[in-house]
Design a protein around this motif. Structure first.
Motif, PDB file in Angstrom:
ATOM      1  N   GLY A  78      33.501  44.801  45.465  1.00 27.29           N
ATOM      2  CA  GLY A  78      34.549  44.341  47.090  1.00 27.29           C
ATOM      3  C   GLY A  78      35.329  43.295  46.344  1.00 27.29           C
ATOM      4  O   GLY A  78      36.045  42.795  47.345  1.00 27.29           O
ATOM      5  N   LYS A  79      35.034  43.262  44.864  1.00 29.67           N
ATOM      6  CA  LYS A  79      35.436  41.565  44.408  1.00 29.67           C
ATOM      7  C   LYS A  79      36.877  41.546  43.849  1.00 29.67           C
ATOM      8  O   LYS A  79      36.562  43.154  42.620  1.00 29.67           O
ATOM      9  CB  LYS A  79      34.589  40.391  43.804  1.00 29.67           C
ATOM     10  CG  LYS A  79      33.743  40.041  44.470  1.00 29.67           C
ATOM     11  CD  LYS A  79      32.934  39.128  43.934  1.00 29.67           C
ATOM     12  CE  LYS A  79      32.035  38.590  44.833  1.00 29.67           C
ATOM     13  NZ  LYS A  79      30.954  37.201  43.428  1.00 29.67           N
ATOM     14  N   SER A  80      38.321  40.585  43.124  1.00 34.83           N
ATOM     15  CA  SER A  80      39.186  41.113  42.389  1.00 34.83           C
ATOM     16  C   SER A  80      38.732  40.750  41.296  1.00 34.83           C
ATOM     17  O   SER A  80      37.787  40.334  40.971  1.00 34.83           O
ATOM     18  CB  SER A  80      40.157  39.458  42.596  1.00 34.83           C
ATOM     19  OG  SER A  80      41.035  39.783  41.799  1.00 34.83           O
ATOM     20  N   ALA A  81      39.337  42.291  40.679  1.00 38.11           N
ATOM     21  CA  ALA A  81      39.183  41.928  39.098  1.00 38.11           C
ATOM     22  C   ALA A  81      39.444  40.583  38.282  1.00 38.11           C
ATOM     23  O   ALA A  81      38.826  40.469  36.596  1.00 38.11           O
ATOM     24  CB  ALA A  81      40.138  42.665  38.150  1.00 38.11           C
ATOM     25  N   ARG A  82      39.781  39.853  38.811  1.00 41.87           N
ATOM     26  CA  ARG A  82      40.137  37.900  37.997  1.00 41.87           C
ATOM     27  C   ARG A  82      38.892  38.036  37.654  1.00 41.87           C
ATOM     28  O   ARG A  82      38.693  36.817  36.569  1.00 41.87           O
ATOM     29  CB  ARG A  82      40.520  37.124  39.861  1.00 41.87           C
ATOM     30  CG  ARG A  82      41.016  36.012  39.369  1.00 41.87           C
ATOM     31  CD  ARG A  82      42.338  35.208  37.856  1.00 41.87           C
ATOM     32  NE  ARG A  82      41.725  33.653  37.976  1.00 41.87           N
ATOM     33  CZ  ARG A  82      40.523  33.873  37.167  1.00 41.87           C
ATOM     34  NH1 ARG A  82      39.288  34.123  36.485  1.00 41.87           N
ATOM     35  NH2 ARG A  82      40.832  32.299  37.185  1.00 41.87           N
ATOM     36  N   ILE A  83      37.872  38.562  38.335  1.00 44.45           N
ATOM     37  CA  ILE A  83      36.278  37.252  37.697  1.00 44.45           C
ATOM     38  C   ILE A  83      36.109  37.846  37.051  1.00 44.45           C
ATOM     39  O   ILE A  83      35.280  37.517  36.148  1.00 44.45           O
ATOM     40  CB  ILE A  83      35.036  37.791  38.727  1.00 44.45           C
ATOM     41  CG1 ILE A  83      34.799  39.620  38.849  1.00 44.45           C
ATOM     42  CG2 ILE A  83      35.507  37.351  39.827  1.00 44.45           C
ATOM     43  CD1 ILE A  83      33.975  40.127  39.711  1.00 44.45           C
ATOM     44  N   ILE A  84      36.972  39.354  36.341  1.00 44.80           N
ATOM     45  CA  ILE A  84      36.674  39.199  34.703  1.00 44.80           C
ATOM     46  C   ILE A  84      37.316  39.118  34.126  1.00 44.80           C
ATOM     47  O   ILE A  84      37.814  38.774  32.678  1.00 44.80           O
ATOM     48  CB  ILE A  84      36.833  40.797  34.588  1.00 44.80           C
ATOM     49  CG1 ILE A  84      38.005  41.348  34.182  1.00 44.80           C
ATOM     50  CG2 ILE A  84      35.410  41.334  35.410  1.00 44.80           C
ATOM     51  CD1 ILE A  84      38.011  43.167  34.460  1.00 44.80           C
ATOM     52  N   PHE A  91      45.314  36.829  33.939  1.00 42.02           N
ATOM     53  CA  PHE A  91      44.937  38.184  35.211  1.00 42.02           C
ATOM     54  C   PHE A  91      45.881  38.598  35.542  1.00 42.02           C
ATOM     55  O   PHE A  91      46.354  39.154  35.677  1.00 42.02           O
ATOM     56  CB  PHE A  91      44.030  37.592  36.052  1.00 42.02           C
ATOM     57  CG  PHE A  91      44.088  38.090  37.626  1.00 42.02           C
ATOM     58  CD1 PHE A  91      43.243  39.819  37.518  1.00 42.02           C
ATOM     59  CD2 PHE A  91      44.836  37.933  38.699  1.00 42.02           C
ATOM     60  CE1 PHE A  91      43.480  40.425  38.534  1.00 42.02           C
ATOM     61  CE2 PHE A  91      44.833  38.897  39.792  1.00 42.02           C
ATOM     62  CZ  PHE A  91      43.960  40.197  39.840  1.00 42.02           C
ATOM     63  N   GLN A  92      46.439  37.597  35.574  1.00 41.67           N
ATOM     64  CA  GLN A  92      48.406  37.895  35.968  1.00 41.67           C
ATOM     65  C   GLN A  92      48.938  38.539  35.132  1.00 41.67           C
ATOM     66  O   GLN A  92      49.919  39.841  34.813  1.00 41.67           O
ATOM     67  CB  GLN A  92      48.966  36.511  36.442  1.00 41.67           C
ATOM     68  CG  GLN A  92      49.133  35.829  37.289  1.00 41.67           C
ATOM     69  CD  GLN A  92      48.650  36.996  38.838  1.00 41.67           C
ATOM     70  OE1 GLN A  92      49.271  37.424  38.358  1.00 41.67           O
ATOM     71  NE2 GLN A  92      47.985  36.747  39.936  1.00 41.67           N
ATOM     72  N   LYS A  93      48.563  38.280  33.769  1.00 50.63           N
ATOM     73  CA  LYS A  93      49.929  38.611  32.529  1.00 50.63           C
ATOM     74  C   LYS A  93      48.820  40.009  31.747  1.00 50.63           C
ATOM     75  O   LYS A  93      49.679  40.943  32.069  1.00 50.63           O
ATOM     76  CB  LYS A  93      49.195  37.949  31.182  1.00 50.63           C
ATOM     77  CG  LYS A  93      49.748  38.299  30.053  1.00 50.63           C
ATOM     78  CD  LYS A  93      49.253  37.225  28.820  1.00 50.63           C
ATOM     79  CE  LYS A  93      50.014  38.046  27.802  1.00 50.63           C
ATOM     80  NZ  LYS A  93      50.382  37.159  26.762  1.00 50.63           N
ATOM     81  N   VAL A  94      47.886  40.410  32.296  1.00 48.89           N
ATOM     82  CA  VAL A  94      47.587  41.603  31.580  1.00 48.89           C
ATOM     83  C   VAL A  94      47.494  42.446  33.424  1.00 48.89           C
ATOM     84  O   VAL A  94      48.579  43.813  32.577  1.00 48.89           O
ATOM     85  CB  VAL A  94      45.600  41.708  31.924  1.00 48.89           C
ATOM     86  CG1 VAL A  94      45.690  43.744  31.802  1.00 48.89           C
ATOM     87  CG2 VAL A  94      44.913  40.552  30.924  1.00 48.89           C
ATOM     88  N   GLY A  95      47.938  41.464  34.226  1.00 47.76           N
ATOM     89  CA  GLY A  95      48.476  42.592  35.487  1.00 47.76           C
ATOM     90  C   GLY A  95      50.014  43.638  35.616  1.00 47.76           C
ATOM     91  O   GLY A  95      50.071  44.168  35.726  1.00 47.76           O
ATOM     92  N   GLY A  96      50.489  42.047  35.333  1.00 46.82           N
ATOM     93  CA  GLY A  96      51.916  42.631  34.387  1.00 46.82           C
ATOM     94  C   GLY A  96      52.546  43.479  33.525  1.00 46.82           C
ATOM     95  O   GLY A  96      53.242  44.563  33.709  1.00 46.82           O
TER      96      GLY A  96
END
Length: 250
Positions: A78-84, A91-96
């Motif tokens: 239930g946590k954001s993938a930001r934790i890895i 986090f933002q770069k990979v998401g983009g």
């Protein structure tokens, strides 16, 4: 007024309900077995596998738990993938990147840095597939492989290639320098035997020249004994070969 069903009609309806119930139990059993097979595959896989919804972690396999050193579901579920990821920027770069690949109709594959629960980092190979093309980030599966060993091997290979280049260049420089220096030292030695060099000022200058030539000879010897690639800071953030460290003379 609707007539009451006959005994035969009731018996047929009961038979239909029993068949439906049997079919449902069979379907549930098949689904259970299928889930067990999937869970078994996920558990046995050496690659980290997970499911995210809008980049919220919904499920990961055992390999992923070990990879990130999660101790319980509370660490990730239930946590954001930001934790890895090491930072918000990562986090933002990979998401983009993932979103742009999905929009182009391609799977997202890249190497990036991840962070474990204990704060240590590692290089990983990330592969993401969307399960909902109209809104690709809504639901997706992802795999992560630890490729630290590959990065280490690449770094070692690069170091060897740099060392080879330095050794070859040093050998060429030494070969080009040694003979002229030897000639100059011999000529200087002969000059110092002449009467004109008895004058203290000329002899002093000649001694200085010989000292500098000997320094060049020592530098040439160091270049010939380079066994590793070491650098030092130079100017404006640039680096140059540290000859002393590279030749093991310090």
């Amino acid at each position: 007024m609707k007539p009451n069903p006959t005994y035969e009609e009731l018996r047929n309806r009961v038979s239909e309900l029993e068949r439906e119930a049997a079919n449902r139990r069979s379907a549930e059993e098949s689904l259970k077995k299928s889930n067990e097979v999937v869970s078994s595959i996920l558990s046995a896989s050496p690659i980290g596998i997970g499911l995210v919804e809008s980049r919220i972690i919904k499920r990961v396999n055992e390999a992923m738990k070990k990879m990130f050193r999660f101790e319980s579901e509370a660490d990730y579920l239930g946590k954001s993938a930001r934790i890895i990821y090491p930072s918000d920027e990562d986090f933002q770069k990979v998401g983009g990147f993932i979103y742009s690949q999905f929009k182009a109709g391609r799977e997202a594959v890249l190497d990036t840095t991840f962070i474990r629960r204990d704060g240590s980092t590692f290089f990983g190979h990330l592969k993401v597939n969307t399960m909902h093309p109209p809104d690709p980030m809504q639901r997706a599966t992802f795999t992560i492989s630890d490729i630290s060993w590959r990065k280490q091997a690449e770094a070692e290979l690069l170091q060897k290639e740099k060392l080879q280049a330095v050794v070859e260049m040093a050998g060429a420089v030494c070969h080009a320098m040694n003979q002229p220096m030897q000639v100059v030292l011999m000529e200087l030695a002969e000059c110092m035997l002449m009467e004109e060099f008895e004058k203290s000022r000329l002899r002093h200058k000649a001694e200085n020249i010989r000292a500098q030539l000997n320094t060049l000879r020592q530098m040439s010897l160091k270049l010939m004994h380079i066994t590793r690639y070491e650098t030092r800071d130079y100017v404006a953030g640039e680096k140059i070969i540290d000859i002393d460290k590279s030749s093991g003379t310090v």
